[in-house]
Design a protein around this motif. Structure first.
Motif, PDB file in Angstrom:
ATOM      1  N   SER A 118      -1.683  19.754  -1.192  1.00  0.00           N
ATOM      2  CA  SER A 118      -3.180  19.473  -0.207  1.00  0.00           C
ATOM      3  C   SER A 118      -4.295  20.230  -1.235  1.00  0.00           C
ATOM      4  O   SER A 118      -3.641  20.837  -2.045  1.00  0.00           O
ATOM      5  N   GLU A 119      -5.413  20.079  -0.909  1.00  0.00           N
ATOM      6  CA  GLU A 119      -6.419  20.762  -1.537  1.00  0.00           C
ATOM      7  C   GLU A 119      -6.673  21.997  -0.889  1.00  0.00           C
ATOM      8  O   GLU A 119      -7.861  22.704  -1.105  1.00  0.00           O
ATOM      9  N   SER A 120      -6.239  22.292   0.173  1.00  0.00           N
ATOM     10  CA  SER A 120      -6.264  23.461   1.103  1.00  0.00           C
ATOM     11  C   SER A 120      -6.096  24.898   0.129  1.00  0.00           C
ATOM     12  O   SER A 120      -5.238  24.763  -0.943  1.00  0.00           O
ATOM     13  N   GLU A 121      -6.603  25.885   0.688  1.00  0.00           N
ATOM     14  CA  GLU A 121      -6.272  27.292  -0.180  1.00  0.00           C
ATOM     15  C   GLU A 121      -4.975  27.801  -0.031  1.00  0.00           C
ATOM     16  O   GLU A 121      -4.340  28.484  -0.747  1.00  0.00           O
ATOM     17  N   ASP A 122      -4.143  27.277   1.045  1.00  0.00           N
ATOM     18  CA  ASP A 122      -2.754  27.748   1.312  1.00  0.00           C
ATOM     19  C   ASP A 122      -1.689  26.646   0.900  1.00  0.00           C
ATOM     20  O   ASP A 122      -0.596  26.496   1.479  1.00  0.00           O
ATOM     21  N   ALA A 123      -1.940  25.791   0.003  1.00  0.00           N
ATOM     22  CA  ALA A 123      -1.478  24.714  -0.500  1.00  0.00           C
ATOM     23  C   ALA A 123      -0.008  24.986  -1.150  1.00  0.00           C
ATOM     24  O   ALA A 123       0.266  26.074  -1.657  1.00  0.00           O
ATOM     25  N   ASN A 168      -9.444  20.233 -10.093  1.00  0.00           N
ATOM     26  CA  ASN A 168      -8.709  19.051  -9.543  1.00  0.00           C
ATOM     27  C   ASN A 168      -8.914  17.933 -10.506  1.00  0.00           C
ATOM     28  O   ASN A 168      -9.790  17.416 -10.551  1.00  0.00           O
ATOM     29  N   CYS A 214       2.520  24.814  -4.044  1.00  0.00           N
ATOM     30  CA  CYS A 214       2.487  24.154  -5.405  1.00  0.00           C
ATOM     31  C   CYS A 214       3.856  24.128  -6.035  1.00  0.00           C
ATOM     32  O   CYS A 214       4.809  24.712  -5.495  1.00  0.00           O
TER      33      CYS A 214
END
Length: 88
Positions: free
Chosen positions: A38-43, A2, A45
């Motif tokens: 977001s910074e979540s795995e399912d963001a 990030n 993109c």
């Protein structure tokens, strides 16, 4: 990885969006950002291309919509981020 956050203003609505920069690269002189909502795995993109000119005070980014360009840049980001699963 990030690299920080950016705030973009949607053209037309003027709405500001805060996006997380996942990775950046330069291809054939053009700068690209892989950003997430977001910074979540399912963001969700998106790939943005810097289309600003040297006269522009601020950077101007547009979403990459050309399918050929999108696939090429996505392959580069996929190689740069070996441990991240990018799906379209």
């Amino acid at each position: 990885m990030n690299n920080g956050k950016i705030i973009i203003t949607e053209e037309g609505t003027g709405r500001e969006l805060e996006l997380f920069v996942v990775e950046q690269t330069k291809i054939n002189g053009a700068s690209y950002l892989l950003v997430a909502d977001s910074e979540s795995e399912d963001a969700q993109c998106m790939i943005l291309k810097d289309v600003s000119s040297q006269e522009d005070a601020d950077s101007i980014f547009e979403s990459v919509e050309d399918e050929t360009e999108l696939q090429a840049v996505l392959r580069v980001f996929d190689e740069l981020l070996e441990d991240v699963d990018i799906q379209m």
